[in-house]
Design a protein around this motif. Structure first.
Motif, PDB file in Angstrom:
ATOM      1  N   ARG A   1      31.287  20.076   2.361  1.00  0.00           N
ATOM      2  CA  ARG A   1      31.054  19.369   3.617  1.00  0.00           C
ATOM      3  C   ARG A   1      31.896  19.914   4.763  1.00  0.00           C
ATOM      4  O   ARG A   1      31.451  19.960   5.909  1.00  0.00           O
ATOM      5  CB  ARG A   1      31.328  17.865   3.451  1.00  0.00           C
ATOM      6  CG  ARG A   1      30.333  17.134   2.583  1.00  0.00           C
ATOM      7  CD  ARG A   1      30.376  15.629   2.839  1.00  0.00           C
ATOM      8  NE  ARG A   1      31.670  15.036   2.555  1.00  0.00           N
ATOM      9  CZ  ARG A   1      32.069  14.628   1.361  1.00  0.00           C
ATOM     10  NH1 ARG A   1      31.274  14.774   0.315  1.00  0.00           N
ATOM     11  NH2 ARG A   1      33.255  14.077   1.193  1.00  0.00           N
TER      12      ARG A   1
ATOM     13  N   ARG B   1      32.034  15.027  10.599  1.00  0.00           N
ATOM     14  CA  ARG B   1      33.140  15.370   9.699  1.00  0.00           C
ATOM     15  C   ARG B   1      34.479  14.894  10.249  1.00  0.00           C
ATOM     16  O   ARG B   1      35.357  14.479   9.498  1.00  0.00           O
ATOM     17  CB  ARG B   1      33.176  16.889   9.477  1.00  0.00           C
ATOM     18  CG  ARG B   1      31.934  17.452   8.826  1.00  0.00           C
ATOM     19  CD  ARG B   1      31.887  17.199   7.323  1.00  0.00           C
ATOM     20  NE  ARG B   1      31.587  15.852   6.916  1.00  0.00           N
ATOM     21  CZ  ARG B   1      30.358  15.349   6.782  1.00  0.00           C
ATOM     22  NH1 ARG B   1      29.301  16.093   7.047  1.00  0.00           N
ATOM     23  NH2 ARG B   1      30.176  14.107   6.378  1.00  0.00           N
TER      24      ARG B   1
ATOM     25  N   SER C   1      27.500   8.770   6.949  1.00  0.00           N
ATOM     26  CA  SER C   1      26.156   9.235   6.597  1.00  0.00           C
ATOM     27  C   SER C   1      25.062   8.282   7.054  1.00  0.00           C
ATOM     28  O   SER C   1      23.880   8.638   7.049  1.00  0.00           O
ATOM     29  CB  SER C   1      26.040   9.443   5.077  1.00  0.00           C
ATOM     30  OG  SER C   1      26.986  10.398   4.626  1.00  0.00           O
TER      31      SER C   1
END
Length: 303
Positions: A37, A79, A115
């Motif tokens: 990620r 992120r 998410s």
């Protein structure tokens, strides 16, 4: 006296309604997934660094907002938010003895939030009761440790704000830079929580350092008679926040006097509200437990 759900709401604005937080599990293969990620998200940010317990705290600092130099892509924002949430969970709300790392237990919750495409995709959790449960357990552990470096775990920030509202000793001398209501749009949703005056105002600490401060503070407490049992009276709120408190502080007020057990991870803590009725302006009939046995043994045996 004890911190209660009322204090959590008024200081932190965290929700009390929702699912219990726990039991928590470390996700399998979290090292590889974390690297996938975060690899290459920022050109100058290293790949994740971790120890057995979880990602390193110093690695998360690469995603502080002051490190950003240009407009961000959607992936960079996502992120960075994930890194912030891991820090918030591990270093503010649920602190642990692992100084250099963030527990892997918080990775799934942070990932779920970042998410989500809509609000209903985020599980509604009782963050406020979890913070209080973690703080209760942290106080129990801190009082029983016999090592030379015992730690006060849970949410020390919350406990500090709680004590400053009730005891005039051992707290900073704060002076207002500008009126509280001038900092906020009081007609909108950005109204303050009650603990704001301790966290956003200029701190004017004494320039002289007190030697043997622990002994001095104990002596002051022994002679102290000025306990503020109810710091949230209407007059106090009006004086400090003429525009009113945020609705986040009072939306779950129906839970403040609950006698249910509160949960964080695998820890279950007792909400003995009948012992702190005076904090709610009521008659406190039940006497505190005797000093020689302050908490029943079966409470500490709960998983």
């Amino acid at each position: 006296m004890a911190p209660t759900l009322e204090d959590v709401s008024l200081f932190l604005g965290l929700p009390l309604a929702g699912h219990a937080i726990g039991p928590l599990d470390s996700p399998a293969g979290w090292e590889r997934a974390l690297t996938q990620r975060f690899h290459g998200v920022f050109t100058d940010a290293p790949d994740p660094v971790w120890e057995h317990h979880g990602p390193k705290y110093e690695w998360l600092l690469n995603f502080r907002i002051q490190n950003f130099r240009a407009s961000l892509t959607a992936e960079q924002i996502t992120r960075s938010l994930e890194a912030y949430l891991m820090w918030l969970f591990g270093k503010v709300m649920f602190t642990e003895n692992h100084v250099t790392t963030i527990s892997t237990l918080y990775i799934p919750m942070a990932l779920e939030i970042v998410s989500a495409q809509t609000a209903d995709q985020i599980r509604q959790r009782s963050w406020g009761s979890a913070v209080l449960a973690a703080t209760y357990r942290g106080k129990c552990n801190g009082c029983q440790l016999t090592s030379r470096k015992p730690a006060l775990l849970g949410c020390p920030l919350f406990l500090q704000l709680w004590s400053w509202e009730r005891f005039s000793i051992g707290r900073p001398d704060v002076r207002v830079r500008e009126p509280i209501d001038a900092m906020f749009d009081v007609d909108g949703i950005d109204m303050p929580t009650f603990g704001l005056c301790w966290t956003r105002l200029e701190r004017c600490f004494a320039s002289d350092q007190t030697r043997k401060a622990y002994t001095t503070l104990n002596e002051q407490f022994d002679a102290y008679t000025g306990v503020i049992w109810q710091p949230y009276m209407e007059a106090a709120i009006e004086a400090r926040y003429p525009g009113g408190l945020s609705m986040l502080c009072i939306r779950d007020r129906d839970y403040w006097m609950t006698k249910s057990k509160i949960i964080f991870d695998v820890f279950v803590e007792e909400m003995a509200q009948q012992r702190v009725m005076r904090q709610f302006g009521l008659l406190q009939l039940e006497l505190p437990p005797p000093i020689e046995n302050p908490v029943p043994a079966h409470i500490h045996m709960l998983p």
